[in-house]
Design a protein around this motif. Structure first.
Motif, PDB file in Angstrom:
ATOM      1  N   HIS A  55       0.798  -1.217   0.000  1.00  0.00           N
ATOM      2  CA  HIS A  55       0.000   0.000   0.000  1.00  0.00           C
ATOM      3  C   HIS A  55       0.834   1.272   0.000  1.00  0.00           C
ATOM      4  O   HIS A  55       0.308   2.359  -0.243  1.00  0.00           O
ATOM      5  N   ALA A  56       2.144   1.145   0.274  1.00  0.00           N
ATOM      6  CA  ALA A  56       3.031   2.311   0.180  1.00  0.00           C
ATOM      7  C   ALA A  56       2.982   2.921  -1.217  1.00  0.00           C
ATOM      8  O   ALA A  56       3.210   4.115  -1.375  1.00  0.00           O
ATOM      9  N   VAL A  57       2.656   2.112  -2.232  1.00  0.00           N
ATOM     10  CA  VAL A  57       2.542   2.646  -3.593  1.00  0.00           C
ATOM     11  C   VAL A  57       1.533   3.801  -3.617  1.00  0.00           C
ATOM     12  O   VAL A  57       1.810   4.880  -4.133  1.00  0.00           O
ATOM     13  N   GLU A 116       8.126  -2.297  -4.149  1.00  0.00           N
ATOM     14  CA  GLU A 116       9.577  -2.118  -4.178  1.00  0.00           C
ATOM     15  C   GLU A 116      10.030  -1.613  -5.550  1.00  0.00           C
ATOM     16  O   GLU A 116      10.917  -0.761  -5.655  1.00  0.00           O
ATOM     17  N   LEU A 117       9.388  -2.148  -6.576  1.00  0.00           N
ATOM     18  CA  LEU A 117       9.692  -1.709  -7.942  1.00  0.00           C
ATOM     19  C   LEU A 117       9.446  -0.204  -8.082  1.00  0.00           C
ATOM     20  O   LEU A 117      10.293   0.545  -8.577  1.00  0.00           O
ATOM     21  N   VAL A 118       8.281   0.237  -7.598  1.00  0.00           N
ATOM     22  CA  VAL A 118       7.919   1.649  -7.707  1.00  0.00           C
ATOM     23  C   VAL A 118       8.899   2.502  -6.893  1.00  0.00           C
ATOM     24  O   VAL A 118       9.350   3.556  -7.349  1.00  0.00           O
ATOM     25  N   ARG A 119       9.263   2.026  -5.699  1.00  0.00           N
ATOM     26  CA  ARG A 119      10.193   2.781  -4.857  1.00  0.00           C
ATOM     27  C   ARG A 119      11.532   2.998  -5.575  1.00  0.00           C
ATOM     28  O   ARG A 119      12.092   4.092  -5.591  1.00  0.00           O
ATOM     29  N   SER A 231      10.477   7.535   2.864  1.00  0.00           N
ATOM     30  CA  SER A 231       9.396   7.903   3.776  1.00  0.00           C
ATOM     31  C   SER A 231       8.023   7.770   3.119  1.00  0.00           C
ATOM     32  O   SER A 231       7.010   7.669   3.815  1.00  0.00           O
ATOM     33  N   ALA A 232       7.970   7.761   1.776  1.00  0.00           N
ATOM     34  CA  ALA A 232       6.679   7.695   1.098  1.00  0.00           C
ATOM     35  C   ALA A 232       6.411   6.319   0.489  1.00  0.00           C
ATOM     36  O   ALA A 232       5.292   5.824   0.526  1.00  0.00           O
ATOM     37  N   PHE A 233       7.455   5.695  -0.075  1.00  0.00           N
ATOM     38  CA  PHE A 233       7.264   4.426  -0.785  1.00  0.00           C
ATOM     39  C   PHE A 233       7.919   3.248  -0.071  1.00  0.00           C
ATOM     40  O   PHE A 233       7.856   2.130  -0.558  1.00  0.00           O
ATOM     41  N   SER A 238       4.046   0.514   4.394  1.00  0.00           N
ATOM     42  CA  SER A 238       3.004  -0.518   4.281  1.00  0.00           C
ATOM     43  C   SER A 238       2.891  -1.309   5.576  1.00  0.00           C
ATOM     44  O   SER A 238       1.794  -1.579   6.062  1.00  0.00           O
ATOM     45  N   VAL A 239       4.061  -1.673   6.124  1.00  0.00           N
ATOM     46  CA  VAL A 239       4.068  -2.501   7.332  1.00  0.00           C
ATOM     47  C   VAL A 239       3.385  -1.776   8.490  1.00  0.00           C
ATOM     48  O   VAL A 239       2.635  -2.374   9.252  1.00  0.00           O
ATOM     49  N   GLU A 240       3.625  -0.459   8.596  1.00  0.00           N
ATOM     50  CA  GLU A 240       2.984   0.297   9.684  1.00  0.00           C
ATOM     51  C   GLU A 240       1.465   0.277   9.560  1.00  0.00           C
ATOM     52  O   GLU A 240       0.759   0.156  10.560  1.00  0.00           O
TER      53      GLU A 240
END
Lengths: 321, 243
Positions: A55-57, A116-119, A231-233, A238-240
């Protein structure tokens, strides 16, 4: 139950008047923001049972787009919020079609891979600031920049957003959508045999979840005024969300808020006690919480309190009889 | 004909689990599918419910083709099913389980709730309505599955060993429930091992062996059919001889 919600609402409205000072004000805003993100995750991961670890995405897109429209076109960051949501929805639809073919752990692993890819892409893309990230307006040009020194205005904005998300979730939970989500979580094959269009309802959950997660990311960027890929991706974003929802209780309305009310003060305390080195400690703490939840109470604190309540009720009945 | 299956075959890799199955089912019938383990009856059953797609052949329901339709499309058209191992929604209450079925024809919550209440009462689960499904034993779960599929208001219900694992009293209760469902005008296909159930419920039986239908007819006649005795008892006799 209704009185319980009223008490929570009153407590949240009064909080900035009771606990004053920058530390508590910022902690309150952080708490509500964590609750918003976890409540957004909870729609897909809790109600519909599709555990996304990516969900970080959406959070990242939501955080980046407002600062992007400011950096490149000097627009007020607020205008980037709906744009961020639209981008998140488009990305969610693109991700959802292939990943929803996977079930259980495979779905979760696919979401990690995408995030991870997006990050990594964002960290190497100059247009979005690459590894350095983006800044918001240093000095507010107008009220429209929503740049305040105190955390209290953010606190109330976040509170309104959280109330809106929880109200919508409560409404959906009671209707066909909520029943279908819970049926999908309990067993897709049985749900399909009863005429539940599983793909479509999963996609609905993903779109709602992604849209609200994007909004949470935008609110974060507005308050902090600075974002970078980690901090964004980062995967910890997501884990938080997952830990916050899981600690309170996945698939429950109050769970995300309850989880945030425990985790955020805990994190603020360890950070202030141990300084920068405390952030490492926070993650050890997260690991411990995951272990305890998985071993003893997968339903979270809500389920635990429910169990204690029914047990004491039974005891009281036994005593009366 | 309510349901027609023509030359339905299904292969898993190079293994032909079902080969050329035929079934014509009139509205209001109860048909039993029997046969030893691995005979292909479950494969056929899953082809009828949409959980498996036939490798070849055609299936028509109420005149329209459903050969490759999804399970949810089957449900919408009016074909419901239960599972051999009950797949109840464990954390949800009994009434909520049934409501998931009821939402198919009643999108509004209030109406779905009313419809589900009536079905729960019909299935004799009224007293346990607010208990979570996981609190039920096997007989209760099987009953709940039947209630849940009834709530989706099907024209045809496929029962997959709905009575397996029940004790004699529970079997009699379940038979009575199936009779009451039939009396509502619902057509039934029953996969069952227990001969007592087949004999007392079905009007017609289809016998499977090694992926083929080897006999069909009235249950009383089927029991005396040489091919059926061969498929069921013959194996056992041969085994005994070997021992």
């Amino acid at each position: 139950m209704r009185w319980g919600w009223l008490a929570i609402a009153v407590a949240l409205l009064l909080y900035p008047w009771i606990l004053t000072g920058p530390f508590y004000e910022r902690m309150g805003a952080d708490l509500l923001l964590a609750a918003i993100a976890a409540a957004a995750w909870n729609i897909l991961g809790g109600y519909a049972g599709q555990i996304s670890v990516g969900h970080a995405v959406f959070y990242g897109i939501g955080a980046y787009v407002p600062l992007l429209v400011y950096t490149h076109w000097q627009l007020p960051p607020v205008l980037g919020i709906p744009a961020g949501i639209l981008v998140s929805l488009a990305v969610a639809a693109v991700i959802g079609v292939p990943t929803f073919r996977l079930q259980g752990h495979y779905f979760s692993m696919a979401t990690i891979a995408v995030a991870e890819l997006v990050r990594i892409v964002v960290g190497n893309w100059d247009f979005v600031g690459a590894a350095i990230g983006l800044m918001g307006p240093a000095v507010p040009r107008s009220l429209l920049d929503l740049s305040f020194k105190s955390a209290v205005p953010y606190y109330y904005i976040f509170l309104a957003v959280l109330a809106a998300i929880l109200a919508l979730t409560a409404h959906l939970e009671r209707g066909r959508m909520g029943y279908y989500w819970r049926a999908i979580r309990a067993g897709e094959r049985a749900a399909r045999s009863l005429g539940v269009p599983v793909r479509r309802y999963k996609l609905w959950a993903l779109l709602l979840s992604a849209g609200f997660t994007s909004l949470a990311g935008s609110l974060y960027a507005l308050m902090v005024g600075f974002v970078d890929p980690e901090s964004a991706f980062g995967i910890l974003v997501s884990v938080e969300m997952i830990i916050t929802a899981a600690l309170g209780g996945v698939g429950t309305l109050l769970g995300p808020l309850l989880g945030a009310a425990i985790l955020v003060p805990l994190k603020a305390t360890t950070n202030s006690l141990f300084g920068g080195g405390g952030s490492g400690l926070t993650y050890i703490l997260y690991g411990g919480i995951i272990l305890l939840l998985a071993r003893f109470e997968p339903g979270g604190l809500i389920e635990l309190s429910r169990r204690i309540a029914t047990r004491s009720l039974k005891k009281a009945k036994a005593r009366a009889a | 004909m309510l349901l027609e299956a023509h030359q339905v075959s299904r292969a898993f890799g190079s293994f032909l689990a079902l080969s050329g199955a035929e079934l014509e089912l009139a509205e209001g019938e109860i048909v039993g599918l029997i046969g030893p383990n691995g005979a292909g009856k479950s494969t056929f059953f899953n082809c009828l419910s949409g959980d498996l797609q036939p490798t070849s052949g055609r299936i028509l329901f109420a005149g329209s083709e459903v050969t490759r339709a999804t399970p949810e499309a089957h449900a919408r058209l009016g074909i419901g099913r239960t599972f051999q191992v009950p797949a109840t929604f464990e954390e949800m209450s009994i009434l909520d389980n049934v409501m998931v079925g009821a939402f198919l024809r009643h999108p509004a919550r209030g109406e779905a709730r009313e419809a589900a209440r009536r079905i729960v009462e019909f299935a004799g689960l009224d007293r346990l309505r607010d208990q979570p499904a996981r609190s039920l034993g096997t007989p209760g779960r099987k009953r709940l599955e039947i209630a849940r599929v009834l709530a989706s208001e099907p024209r045809l219900i496929l029962l997959d060993e709905a009575l397996a694992g029940l004790n004699p009293v529970e079997i009699q209760e379940a038979i009575a429930l199936v009779r009451r469902i039939h009396a509502r005008g619902i057509t039934l296909v029953i996969v069952e091992h227990i001969m007592e159930v087949i004999l007392s419920l079905t009007g017609r039986v289809l016998v499977f062996n090694q992926g083929r239908t080897i006999a069909s007819g009235k249950p009383r006649d089927i029991v005396d059919h040489p091919a059926v005795i061969e498929a069921y008892l013959g194996q056992r006799r041969q085994r005994r001889r070997r021992e």
